[in-house]
Design a protein around this motif. Structure first.
Motif, PDB file in Angstrom:
ATOM      1  N   SER A  63       0.833  -1.210   0.000  1.00 53.96           N
ATOM      2  CA  SER A  63       0.000   0.000   0.000  1.00 53.96           C
ATOM      3  C   SER A  63       0.865   1.257   0.000  1.00 53.96           C
ATOM      4  N   THR A  64       1.954   1.199   0.739  1.00 51.67           N
ATOM      5  CA  THR A  64       2.866   2.359   0.796  1.00 51.67           C
ATOM      6  C   THR A  64       3.481   2.628  -0.582  1.00 51.67           C
ATOM      7  N   GLU A  65       3.898   1.554  -1.278  1.00 55.65           N
ATOM      8  CA  GLU A  65       4.487   1.731  -2.603  1.00 55.65           C
ATOM      9  C   GLU A  65       3.454   2.319  -3.586  1.00 55.65           C
ATOM     10  N   ILE A  66       2.198   1.834  -3.463  1.00 57.67           N
ATOM     11  CA  ILE A  66       1.142   2.393  -4.335  1.00 57.67           C
ATOM     12  C   ILE A  66       0.953   3.870  -4.034  1.00 57.67           C
ATOM     13  N   SER A  67       0.996   4.227  -2.728  1.00 59.17           N
ATOM     14  CA  SER A  67       0.840   5.634  -2.346  1.00 59.17           C
ATOM     15  C   SER A  67       1.950   6.486  -2.958  1.00 59.17           C
ATOM     16  N   GLN A  68       3.166   5.951  -2.998  1.00 59.68           N
ATOM     17  CA  GLN A  68       4.272   6.692  -3.600  1.00 59.68           C
ATOM     18  C   GLN A  68       4.033   6.903  -5.108  1.00 59.68           C
ATOM     19  N   ILE A  69       3.521   5.845  -5.754  1.00 65.30           N
ATOM     20  CA  ILE A  69       3.252   5.967  -7.208  1.00 65.30           C
ATOM     21  C   ILE A  69       2.174   7.017  -7.451  1.00 65.30           C
ATOM     22  N   ILE A  70       1.127   7.004  -6.584  1.00 63.91           N
ATOM     23  CA  ILE A  70       0.067   8.016  -6.730  1.00 63.91           C
ATOM     24  C   ILE A  70       0.641   9.411  -6.525  1.00 63.91           C
ATOM     25  N   GLY A  71       1.601   9.511  -5.561  1.00 64.08           N
ATOM     26  CA  GLY A  71       2.259  10.811  -5.372  1.00 64.08           C
ATOM     27  C   GLY A  71       2.975  11.283  -6.626  1.00 64.08           C
ATOM     28  N   VAL A  72       3.623  10.357  -7.323  1.00 66.31           N
ATOM     29  CA  VAL A  72       4.293  10.724  -8.590  1.00 66.31           C
ATOM     30  C   VAL A  72       3.261  11.204  -9.614  1.00 66.31           C
ATOM     31  N   ILE A  73       2.128  10.467  -9.679  1.00 66.18           N
ATOM     32  CA  ILE A  73       1.071  10.888 -10.618  1.00 66.18           C
ATOM     33  C   ILE A  73       0.569  12.279 -10.272  1.00 66.18           C
ATOM     34  N   ASP A  74       0.374  12.518  -8.950  1.00 69.68           N
ATOM     35  CA  ASP A  74      -0.081  13.836  -8.494  1.00 69.68           C
ATOM     36  C   ASP A  74       0.924  14.915  -8.877  1.00 69.68           C
ATOM     37  N   ASP A  75       2.197  14.611  -8.738  1.00 69.75           N
ATOM     38  CA  ASP A  75       3.238  15.585  -9.096  1.00 69.75           C
ATOM     39  C   ASP A  75       3.216  15.875 -10.598  1.00 69.75           C
ATOM     40  N   ILE A  76       3.029  14.811 -11.389  1.00 69.20           N
ATOM     41  CA  ILE A  76       2.953  14.994 -12.848  1.00 69.20           C
ATOM     42  C   ILE A  76       1.767  15.889 -13.198  1.00 69.20           C
ATOM     43  N   ALA A  77       0.617  15.626 -12.515  1.00 69.31           N
ATOM     44  CA  ALA A  77      -0.555  16.460 -12.791  1.00 69.31           C
ATOM     45  C   ALA A  77      -0.292  17.904 -12.414  1.00 69.31           C
ATOM     46  N   PHE A  78       0.439  18.092 -11.304  1.00 72.49           N
ATOM     47  CA  PHE A  78       0.754  19.456 -10.891  1.00 72.49           C
ATOM     48  C   PHE A  78       1.643  20.151 -11.938  1.00 72.49           C
ATOM     49  N   GLN A  79       2.660  19.432 -12.414  1.00 72.98           N
ATOM     50  CA  GLN A  79       3.556  20.026 -13.426  1.00 72.98           C
ATOM     51  C   GLN A  79       2.775  20.303 -14.719  1.00 72.98           C
ATOM     52  N   THR A  80       1.870  19.376 -15.045  1.00 71.30           N
ATOM     53  CA  THR A  80       1.048  19.599 -16.262  1.00 71.30           C
ATOM     54  C   THR A  80       0.184  20.848 -16.101  1.00 71.30           C
ATOM     55  N   ASN A  81      -0.341  21.011 -14.873  1.00 71.67           N
ATOM     56  CA  ASN A  81      -1.156  22.190 -14.598  1.00 71.67           C
ATOM     57  C   ASN A  81      -0.343  23.473 -14.770  1.00 71.67           C
ATOM     58  N   LEU A  82       0.903  23.437 -14.276  1.00 66.49           N
ATOM     59  CA  LEU A  82       1.770  24.608 -14.423  1.00 66.49           C
ATOM     60  C   LEU A  82       2.056  24.892 -15.911  1.00 66.49           C
ATOM     61  N   LEU A  83       2.327  23.810 -16.669  1.00 65.37           N
ATOM     62  CA  LEU A  83       2.613  23.987 -18.094  1.00 65.37           C
ATOM     63  C   LEU A  83       1.392  24.545 -18.825  1.00 65.37           C
ATOM     64  N   ALA A  84       0.201  24.009 -18.421  1.00 65.05           N
ATOM     65  CA  ALA A  84      -1.014  24.520 -19.072  1.00 65.05           C
ATOM     66  C   ALA A  84      -1.226  26.001 -18.747  1.00 65.05           C
ATOM     67  N   LEU A  85      -0.902  26.372 -17.496  1.00 64.55           N
ATOM     68  CA  LEU A  85      -1.030  27.771 -17.095  1.00 64.55           C
ATOM     69  C   LEU A  85      -0.087  28.667 -17.914  1.00 64.55           C
ATOM     70  N   ASN A  86       1.156  28.188 -18.020  1.00 64.63           N
ATOM     71  CA  ASN A  86       2.144  28.961 -18.818  1.00 64.63           C
ATOM     72  C   ASN A  86       1.703  29.058 -20.286  1.00 64.63           C
ATOM     73  N   ALA A  87       1.144  27.916 -20.787  1.00 65.75           N
ATOM     74  CA  ALA A  87       0.688  27.928 -22.174  1.00 65.75           C
ATOM     75  C   ALA A  87      -0.463  28.909 -22.360  1.00 65.75           C
ATOM     76  N   GLY A  88      -1.371  28.978 -21.361  1.00 62.38           N
ATOM     77  CA  GLY A  88      -2.482  29.925 -21.437  1.00 62.38           C
ATOM     78  C   GLY A  88      -1.966  31.366 -21.451  1.00 62.38           C
ATOM     79  N   VAL A  89      -0.920  31.612 -20.604  1.00 56.61           N
ATOM     80  CA  VAL A  89      -0.343  32.975 -20.595  1.00 56.61           C
ATOM     81  C   VAL A  89       0.246  33.320 -21.950  1.00 56.61           C
ATOM     82  N   GLU A  90       1.002  32.374 -22.551  1.00 52.27           N
ATOM     83  CA  GLU A  90       1.610  32.630 -23.860  1.00 52.27           C
ATOM     84  C   GLU A  90       0.534  32.803 -24.931  1.00 52.27           C
TER      85      GLU A  90
END
Length: 783
Positions: free
Chosen positions: A567-594
């Motif tokens: 369960s702990t390892e799955i939680s870590q993988i979900i954390g990576v997915i969450d981080d990817i979503a966060f970075q994607t959100n930042l990229l989308a924000l930057n893309a919207g600004v551009e």
């Protein structure tokens, strides 16, 4: 001794009996009291050893779990991303005082609930990142039971904390808290090796209002292996209190608390507000430094006498002492109750002994008084007064029998004196009858005596004649009486022998039945011994099954631990997915600004960027929900591990109980075998007794035959003495009765048989005085 001799027996004997009984009772009571005291103290020692070991094991387990959680935080992708993001936005568009104002001063939530604010109102990069990471760290704090979680950059800036106390957004290298325990673990972790956990023991932490706090910290390493910051956790003392102050096994006044190497408490008092964490404990300073020792009747933490057990706990290489204590009054409560009961029993025994002594003295003194009165009566020649205690079986009875014998001898002596006077008168008459009796003597007639006295010349002849005649007549009469007595006694002996023979035969039959019954009892006891042996084997099989169940429980605990790890390892993988979503959100924000900068030409691209941002937010929300579910599952797994562990402990106790039952059944089987052996020996003894009884029966038959032969010989002797001619009409003088006749009379009197008639016998003047034949005791001895 003269003083004791002056005390009457009626008072001396009760005092002696009461003193002996009271001394014995007091000795037994004292021995029982001290044995119970030692037993109670040993039981308390064993209980506290187990209790301290259980609490130390629970603390070790909790500290090990906290350490593992901190290490996982150091490797968690979310923590790595958070430190990277906070390091980039710290001091960007807002300084540390502005951060404190936004999350502490201007925080609408009350003190103690500042952590409920996820994101400040201003649109700043730090606030945006805080709103993204704060729910994760808040949930981690709640799940792991931390007081607070801290993120540092390498320069010592406290980039983030969950609780938002005054230490937030300060520098721990040069700020106001640079000398705190949190600063120490920060520096140790920053300069240490990745994967190591550094610990700061409990001290008063100013930002937490001086409350006791300890800290754990570990370096945070990015994917390239570089240390980018430090994550730390603040441990509250109440978690230690919850483990240490579990009331199970502590009784009403029991305390169990931890003490650090500085002599300060590491846990709060369970019963009173006498002390809390970091309170100095000078009263128990003498107990520290001696781990694994047991102390009785020493001053405890509250200043009262206690029993205490001191054990040791290693907390991240910091030696703590765990002390278990209980008031002496509570520990010795059962001893006090037993002492009071013993005193009551001793008082009852003393009263009973006094009553028994009084009754015993009365049973001795009253017969002694009667015996004294009887002695006075004998001294006054009152031989007819009864002596009532002669048939007792004790010493008083012996004294009474001796007094009876003395009375009979005195009575006989007095009668003998009177008889002597009568004999002198009779001698005078014999002299007068001597002349007439010579003619009868010449004809062989022994019935005639000389009545007329001779002159002085022939007086000597008359006296010799009468003495000779009386001697012959007395001899023949004594022989007749002795013959009758012998016949009477031989008849009684023959009857007694017959009766004894019948009783011996009955006794032999009874012994034979007893031997048969003992044989049956021996067989029954042997069967019981075999049954006890079979029960012992069944109990051993039950103990083996209990041991096997304990292994199965351990395997179940291992399997659930593996589930928790997954369960702990799955939680870590979900954390990576969450981080990817966060970075994607930042990229989308930057893309919207551009796209906005590009105007109409980038409008379509802005729409796509908006969709991508919405998709990233949904992915982040889904990842968060999955993480919450996994966290809930981890809690259930932890609870399952705890329950399975408790089941294992119960099975272990069951196995121990079965072991005790097995040992008791072994003792019962051994006892039954010993009883069987003992009954066998008793059976042998009864058989030998039966043989001896049969031999006795044979001897009784021989004695019976001898008594019958004696009866026949007595009959023949009576036939022989009847040939003598004697005067059976005259009464034999009392002083001429032979000892044999006296013996027969005494024997017959004890059996209510009339004595045989005695023939008249005359005694010469110079005849010696015979023995006193009428003494009952003499007759018994001769018989």
């Amino acid at each position: 001794m003269n003083f004791l001799n002056a005390i009457r027996i009626s008072k001396k004997l009760p005092m002696l009996v009461a003193t002996l009984c009271l001394t014995a009772s007091a000795s037994v009571a004292l021995l029982g009291y001290f044995d119970l005291q030692r037993s109670i103290l040993k039981t308390q020692h064993d209980s506290y050893v187990l209790l301290a070991a259980e609490r130390i094991s629970a603390l070790d387990t909790w500290l090990e779990k906290v350490s593992d959680d901190v290490i996982r935080l150091g490797n968690d992708p979310t923590v790595i991303s958070a430190i990277s993001a906070f390091s980039a936005s710290y001091n960007l568009m807002i300084d540390p005082p502005g951060l404190q104002a936004a999350y502490i001063t201007d925080n609408p939530n009350p003190v103690g609930e500042k952590e409920l604010l996820d994101q400040a109102a201003e649109s700043l990069p730090y606030h945006f990142q805080h709103g993204s990471f704060h729910p994760f760290f808040r949930q981690t704090k709640e799940v792991n039971g931390y007081y607070d979680i801290f993120l540092f950059n390498l320069e010592g800036d406290l980039l983030y904390s969950v609780v938002k106390e005054p230490d937030f957004a300060t520098n721990f290298e040069s700020g106001p808290f640079k000398d705190s325990g949190l600063a120490d673990v920060f520096r140790a972790a920053r300069d240490g090796t990745a994967g190591d956990v550094h610990f700061a023991d409990f001290t008063g932490y100013a930002p937490s209002h001086g409350a006791a706090a300890s800290f754990l910290a570990t370096p945070v390493v990015n994917t390239q292996g570089a240390v980018i910051g430090v994550v730390a956790a603040q441990l509250p003392s109440d978690r230690i209190d919850a483990i240490i102050n579990n009331p199970i096994g502590l009784g009403a006044t029991g305390e169990l608390f931890a003490v650090g190497p500085d002599g300060l408490a590491r846990s709060a008092s369970r019963l009173t507000n006498d002390f809390s964490a970091l309170t100095p404990l000078p009263a128990i300073a003498h107990l520290l430094g001696n781990p694994h020792t047991y102390h009785t009747d020493v001053i405890g933490v509250s200043g009262t006498p206690v029993v205490a057990y001191v054990s040791e706990l290693d907390v991240f290489d910091s030696p703590w002492h765990v002390i278990a204590q209980m008031d002496m009054q509570e520990v010795m409560g059962p001893v006090a109750v037993a002492r009071n009961k013993m005193l009551l029993v001793s008082a009852i025994v003393a009263a009973g002994a006094t009553l028994l002594g009084w009754l015993t003295a009365r049973s001795v003194v009253t017969p002694l008084n009667r015996l004294g009165q009887s002695m006075h009566a004998v001294a006054d020649h009152k031989f007819d007064d009864p002596i009532n205690d002669q048939y007792r079986g004790d010493e008083i009875g012996e004294l009474s029998k001796s007094l009876v014998a003395l009375r009979d001898k005195l009575s006989a002596a007095e009668a003998a004196d009177k008889a002597q006077k009568e004999i002198q008168q009779e001698q005078t008459r014999v002299v007068q009858r001597l002349s007439t009796a010579l003619t009868s003597l010449a004809d062989g007639d022994l019935t005639q005596t000389i009545e007329t006295p001779f002159n002085e010349t022939y007086d000597k002849l008359r006296l010799d004649y009468n003495r000779t005649l009386e001697t012959l007549h007395a001899t023949i009469s004594a022989v007749v009486q002795a013959t009758r007595g012998i016949k009477t006694r031989s008849d009684e002996m023959s009857n007694s022998s017959d009766e004894l023979s019948r009783r011996t035969e009955n006794q032999a039959a009874t012994l034979e039945q007893t031997a048969a019954a003992l044989d049956q009892l021996t067989v029954s006891v042997g069967a019981a011994a075999r049954g006890a042996k079979e029960v012992e084997i069944i109990v051993a099989d039950a103990q083996s099954d209990a041991d096997t169940s304990e292994i199965v429980v351990h395997n179940a605990v291992s399997a659930m631990t593996e589930i928790e790890k997954s369960s702990t390892e799955i939680s870590q993988i979900i954390g990576v997915i969450d981080d990817i979503a966060f970075q994607t959100n930042l990229l989308a924000l930057n893309a919207g600004v551009e796209a906005a900068r590009a105007g109409d030409a980038g409008r379509g691209f802005a729409v796509v960027a908006s969709e991508v941002r919405a998709l990233a937010q949904r992915s982040s929300e889904a990842a968060r929900q999955i993480k919450e579910l996994i966290s809930g599952s981890s809690e259930q797994v932890d609870r399952g591990v705890t329950l399975v562990g408790q089941a294992g402990e119960v099975l272990t106790r069951i196995a121990n109980h079965i072991g005790h039952i097995s040992s008791h059944m072994t003792e019962i089987a051994a006892g039954a075998a010993e009883q069987s052996t003992g009954l066998g020996e008793i059976n042998i003894g009864v058989t030998q007794l039966d043989k001896v009884t049969q031999q006795n029966a044979a001897m009784v038959e021989e004695a019976t035959a001898g008594s019958h032969s004696l009866t026949n010989e007595a009959t023949q002797l009576a036939t022989l003495v009847e040939k003598f001619k004697i005067d059976t009409t005259r009464n034999t003088p009392r002083h001429m009765r032979t000892p044999a006749g006296g013996n027969v009379t005494a024997f017959a009197t004890r059996r209510n048989v009339a004595p045989p008639a005695a023939a008249p016998v005359k005694l010469a003047v110079n005849a010696p005085r015979p023995a006193m034949p009428n003494d009952p005791e003499v007759g018994w001895e001769n018989f």
